[in-house]
Design a protein around this motif. Structure first.
Motif, mmCIF file in Angstrom:
data_model
loop_
_atom_site.group_PDB
_atom_site.id
_atom_site.type_symbol
_atom_site.label_atom_id
_atom_site.label_comp_id
_atom_site.label_asym_id
_atom_site.label_seq_id
_atom_site.Cartn_x
_atom_site.Cartn_y
_atom_site.Cartn_z
ATOM 1 N N VAL A 124 2.433 9.786 -14.152
ATOM 2 C CA VAL A 124 3.998 9.761 -13.266
ATOM 3 C C VAL A 124 4.195 8.169 -13.114
ATOM 4 C CG1 VAL A 124 5.295 10.159 -11.309
ATOM 5 C CG2 VAL A 124 3.716 12.104 -12.103
ATOM 6 N N ILE A 125 5.550 7.678 -13.451
ATOM 7 C CA ILE A 125 5.887 6.359 -13.218
ATOM 8 C C ILE A 125 6.914 6.453 -12.160
ATOM 9 C CG2 ILE A 125 6.647 4.437 -14.576
ATOM 10 C CD1 ILE A 125 5.728 5.768 -17.295
ATOM 11 N N ILE A 126 6.567 5.431 -11.376
ATOM 12 C CA ILE A 126 7.355 5.016 -10.309
ATOM 13 C C ILE A 126 7.768 3.653 -10.293
ATOM 14 C CG2 ILE A 126 6.827 7.115 -9.021
ATOM 15 C CD1 ILE A 126 5.270 5.350 -7.231
ATOM 16 N N PRO A 127 9.007 3.347 -9.352
ATOM 17 C CA PRO A 127 9.306 1.860 -9.372
ATOM 18 C C PRO A 127 8.028 1.166 -8.644
ATOM 19 C CG PRO A 127 10.908 3.066 -8.523
ATOM 20 C CD PRO A 127 9.863 4.038 -8.891
ATOM 21 N N ILE A 128 7.773 -0.144 -9.238
ATOM 22 C CA ILE A 128 6.397 -0.919 -8.459
ATOM 23 C C ILE A 128 6.671 -1.116 -6.912
ATOM 24 C CG2 ILE A 128 7.546 -3.039 -9.280
ATOM 25 C CD1 ILE A 128 3.756 -2.207 -9.432
ATOM 26 N N SER A 129 7.810 -1.264 -6.527
ATOM 27 C CA SER A 129 8.176 -1.715 -5.335
ATOM 28 C C SER A 129 7.687 -0.274 -4.458
ATOM 29 C CB SER A 129 9.500 -1.954 -4.922
ATOM 30 O OG SER A 129 10.360 -0.720 -5.740
ATOM 31 N N LYS A 130 7.917 0.928 -4.606
ATOM 32 C CA LYS A 130 7.499 1.769 -4.078
ATOM 33 C C LYS A 130 5.940 2.243 -3.971
ATOM 34 C CE LYS A 130 9.668 5.039 -1.760
ATOM 35 N NZ LYS A 130 10.474 4.705 -0.694
ATOM 36 N N PHE A 131 5.554 1.913 -5.229
ATOM 37 C CA PHE A 131 4.206 1.899 -5.585
ATOM 38 C C PHE A 131 3.299 1.200 -4.520
ATOM 39 C CE2 PHE A 131 -0.021 0.723 -7.571
ATOM 40 C CZ PHE A 131 -0.443 2.011 -7.959
ATOM 41 N N ASN A 132 3.749 -0.074 -4.517
ATOM 42 C CA ASN A 132 3.127 -1.174 -3.748
ATOM 43 C C ASN A 132 3.028 -0.731 -2.057
ATOM 44 O OD1 ASN A 132 2.100 -2.844 -5.722
ATOM 45 N ND2 ASN A 132 3.760 -4.191 -5.699
ATOM 46 N N LYS A 133 4.163 -0.163 -1.764
ATOM 47 C CA LYS A 133 4.330 0.076 -0.437
ATOM 48 C C LYS A 133 3.481 1.367 0.039
ATOM 49 C CE LYS A 133 7.874 0.509 3.074
ATOM 50 N NZ LYS A 133 9.582 0.579 3.247
ATOM 51 N N TYR A 134 3.217 2.339 -0.855
ATOM 52 C CA TYR A 134 2.676 3.433 -0.384
ATOM 53 C C TYR A 134 1.326 3.910 -1.071
ATOM 54 C CZ TYR A 134 6.890 4.738 2.094
ATOM 55 O OH TYR A 134 8.114 4.408 2.587
ATOM 56 N N TYR A 135 1.021 3.240 -2.339
ATOM 57 C CA TYR A 135 -0.050 3.715 -3.055
ATOM 58 C C TYR A 135 -1.215 2.671 -3.286
ATOM 59 C CZ TYR A 135 2.852 7.635 -3.467
ATOM 60 O OH TYR A 135 3.740 8.767 -3.178
ATOM 61 N N SER A 136 -0.811 1.450 -3.017
ATOM 62 C CA SER A 136 -1.771 0.416 -3.680
ATOM 63 C C SER A 136 -2.617 -0.002 -2.281
ATOM 64 C CB SER A 136 -0.645 -0.716 -4.016
ATOM 65 O OG SER A 136 -1.579 -1.902 -4.462
#
Lengths: 234, 409
Positions: B209-221
């Motif tokens: 699943v591909i999501i915006p990096i901004s979202k990713f950094n906030k919740y999953y990184s």
């Protein structure tokens, strides 16, 4: 004048056995013409095997000359000797010497293979040779499916298939019973009568008596060489 | 007398001595199996790396903290000291080279569960945070719906492009576009469906699943995780220049001193392939070495067996010579016989080696190739083996004295 095939002049053969020199042949001269039927006789140690090997171009003399159909055998190398054996000499051995896994036909084809005869031609000639010794119904049989007499017939067919100048038989009946031996000698007689030149090496008087001429060797020398007045014919 | 005749005689005599021939065949087959098996397996690995791993598009390179292939533990320790590549470095890099190249940023988490209503996937989905350039650089299409855009990244939108495996798990045949999926406690609207790519080295390229990096950094990184940056020059001519500029910019961004090496890895298609070749090179050398030793041993065995065979067949050789076989033909007969044995053994080894490498390759998810070059190498080696190990016995046979040989019991 019949054509001379074998012209042996004053040959000797010396072997070295350890440190001892063995004179197997000393000054032997023999001449054999086309369509002769010769028995070469002598006890063991007489030099008859050595003479047979030289006649058969399996060996060369130490001294003296051997002309085969005018060709000086002394001057030939291994391969040239092989060629002479292949084209000019039909060997028949005491122990038949057939290839055990090959059919009668294949065994007879073997010398033709070495002289480069094409496959179909080879089969035709092998069949004809097998027919001439009366075994046309045994073509695909392996040696172990044949009787001793039949095996020797196959061997004789193999000797005949190249239409050689001489047929050289070494104790051809040595491994056969008297009756079968007689059948083989009858076959040799037929071959002689149809124009072949035959040399039979034997130590049995009865076998030698079938020949037209008997050469006796003793101690490396020709003891007697005379026409057989009592030739036994079938 | 010709070669076919020799081959026929050879095959006949091989069948005559079935057990002996079988054992000899086996020894050759084992050696060829090792060469062929390792060789073709390595070919498959290389092929896979070339066609699929190194799937950076043209004029592209990748910037990572660590190289993708690491062979030793000591170098790993060295790499561990490197500072991570963070989002700030990416944005600054983009600022300095953004007018001559596309720049993507990528970060991912494996083992994610994706949910839709009562359906959910296994915990094996890769969640990929990236920007709008990802699709161009990685050569992926979004045939249904749309891809992530710059605005999605900028405004931190809850949107997702899903791979085919995820779609099949959650939506079966129904249309996923516009549906709401959950990853962890965050909801995303499905905006696009990724094209199908299949698996590489056993790893599905569609289970993501591909999501915006901004979202990713906030919740999953996690804070310690390093980002990957990919750069694609606008054209071939500027590639070298872009590469130079990127290295220069990154070095200064990361504070690398002039006397120090880069504190990051630059990987191109060639460098990735090279790294793998280094690794597979060892593998193939080992296989080759093992194979050649096995064949050398087999060769000695064959010479020995042929010498025994010649002893046994002395009378036959004598007879053949009496009937007019020249030296050459006796030599040929035994050479061809030896070579027939080694070639049959070689063919068996090739087939077994190919089967093994295919099975292993498929299990490992490799692109399985028919390794023509290894087949040729194997055949050449077995032919030479037959020639070398048969030469002495054949020479010996040809040199036999026919009188002695005929008398031999």
């Amino acid at each position: 004048m019949p054509k001379t095939i074998i012209d042996i002049r004053n040959i000797s053969k010396v072997y070295k056995m350890g440190t001892q020199l063995v004179h197997a042949l000393r000054d032997v001269s023999v001449s054999i013409d086309e369509n002769e039927y010769v028995a070469l006789m002598g006890p063991s140690g007489s030099g008859k095997s050595t003479l047979m090997n030289i006649i058969g171009c399996l060996d060369t003399p130490s001294t003296g000359t051997y002309l085969f159909n005018g060709t000086n055998i002394n001057e030939l190398n291994d391969n040239e000797l092989a060629e002479i054996r292949n084209r000019e000499i039909g060997f028949v051995f005491q122990t038949f010497n057939l290839l055990p896994r090959a059919s009668a036909l294949k065994n007879i084809e073997l010398p033709l293979v070495y002289s480069g005869v094409k496959k179909y031609d080879r089969i035709d000639r092998a069949e004809a040779a097998l027919k001439s010794v009366g075994l046309e119904d045994r073509m695909e049989h392996k040696p172990n499916e044949l009787s001793g007499g039949q095996r020797q017939r196959v061997a004789i067919a193999r000797a005949l298939v190249t239409a050689p100048s001489i047929i050289l038989a070494d104790e051809p009946t040595g491994n056969l019973d008297t009756k079968t031996g007689n059948d083989i000698m009858k076959l040799f007689q037929n071959l002689w009568e149809s124009g072949n030149t035959i040399i039979v090496v034997t130590h049995e008087e009865e076998i030698a008596l079938h020949a037209k001429r008997i050469i006796r060797l003793r101690d490396g020398l020709v003891e007697t060489d005379e026409i057989n007045q009592n030739q036994v014919k079938f | 007398m010709n070669i076919t005749e020799s081959v026929r005689m050879a095959i006949a005599s091989i069948f005559t001595h079935k057990l002996r021939s079988f054992l000899t065949l086996l020894s050759v087959a084992i050696g060829v199996f090792a060469i062929m098996g390792s060789g073709s397996l390595v070919s498959s690995v290389d092929e896979t790396v070339e066609t699929e791993m190194a799937n950076l598009g043209e004029n592209s390179f990748k910037i990572t903290r660590m190289p993708s292939v690491q062979t030793s533990r000591s170098s790993r320790r060295q790499y561990n000291k490197r500072e991570r590549i963070d989002y700030k470095q990416y944005t600054q890099l983009k600022k300095s080279i953004g007018d001559m190249a596309f720049v993507s940023v990528e970060s991912s988490q494996g083992s994610m569960i994706v949910k839709y209503l009562e359906f959910q996937t296994d915990p094996d989905v890769t969640l990929q945070g990236t920007n709008e350039v990802y699709f161009n650089i990685n050569d992926r299409d979004v045939p249904v719906g749309r891809a992530i855009t710059e605005a999605d990244v900028e405004f931190n939108r809850n949107v997702a492009v899903i791979g085919n495996d995820v779609k099949n798990k959650l939506f079966k045949l129904s249309n996923p576009i516009g549906k709401e999926i959950k990853i962890g406690n965050q909801s995303f609207e499905v905006i696009g469906l990724l094209d199908e790519k299949g698996a590489i080295l056993g790893q599905s390229q569609d289970n993501q699943v591909i999501i915006p990096i901004s979202k990713f950094n906030k919740y999953y990184s996690n804070w310690w995780e390093s980002l990957d940056v990919k750069v694609k020059a606008y054209n071939k001519e500027s590639f070298a220049y872009v590469l130079d500029e990127t290295i220069g910019a990154l070095r200064s961004l990361r504070g690398d001193k002039p006397w120090e090496d880069n504190s990051f890895e630059i990987e191109t298609n060639e460098s990735i392939t090279e790294q793998f070749s280094g690794l597979t090179g060892y593998l193939s050398y080992f296989g080759l070495l093992a194979g050649f030793f096995a064949l050398a041993a087999a060769g000695v065995g064959i010479t020995n067996i042929m010498l025994v065979a010649i002893k046994e067949r002395t009378r036959e050789i004598g007879l053949r010579k009496a009937l007019g076989a020249r030296r050459f033909w006796i030599t040929m007969q035994f050479l061809v016989e030896t070579m027939t044995i080694t070639l049959i053994g070689g063919l068996i080894g090739i087939i077994l080696g190919y089967l093994m490498s295919t099975i292993l390759g498929l299990a490992m998810g490799l692109t399985v190739t028919i390794p023509i070059n290894w087949i040729i190498i194997s055949l050449t080696v077995t032919t030479l083996l037959g020639l070398i190990s048969g030469l002495y016995p054949a020479y010996k046979a040809a040199g036999l004295d026919p009188i002695e040989a005929l008398r031999y019991e």
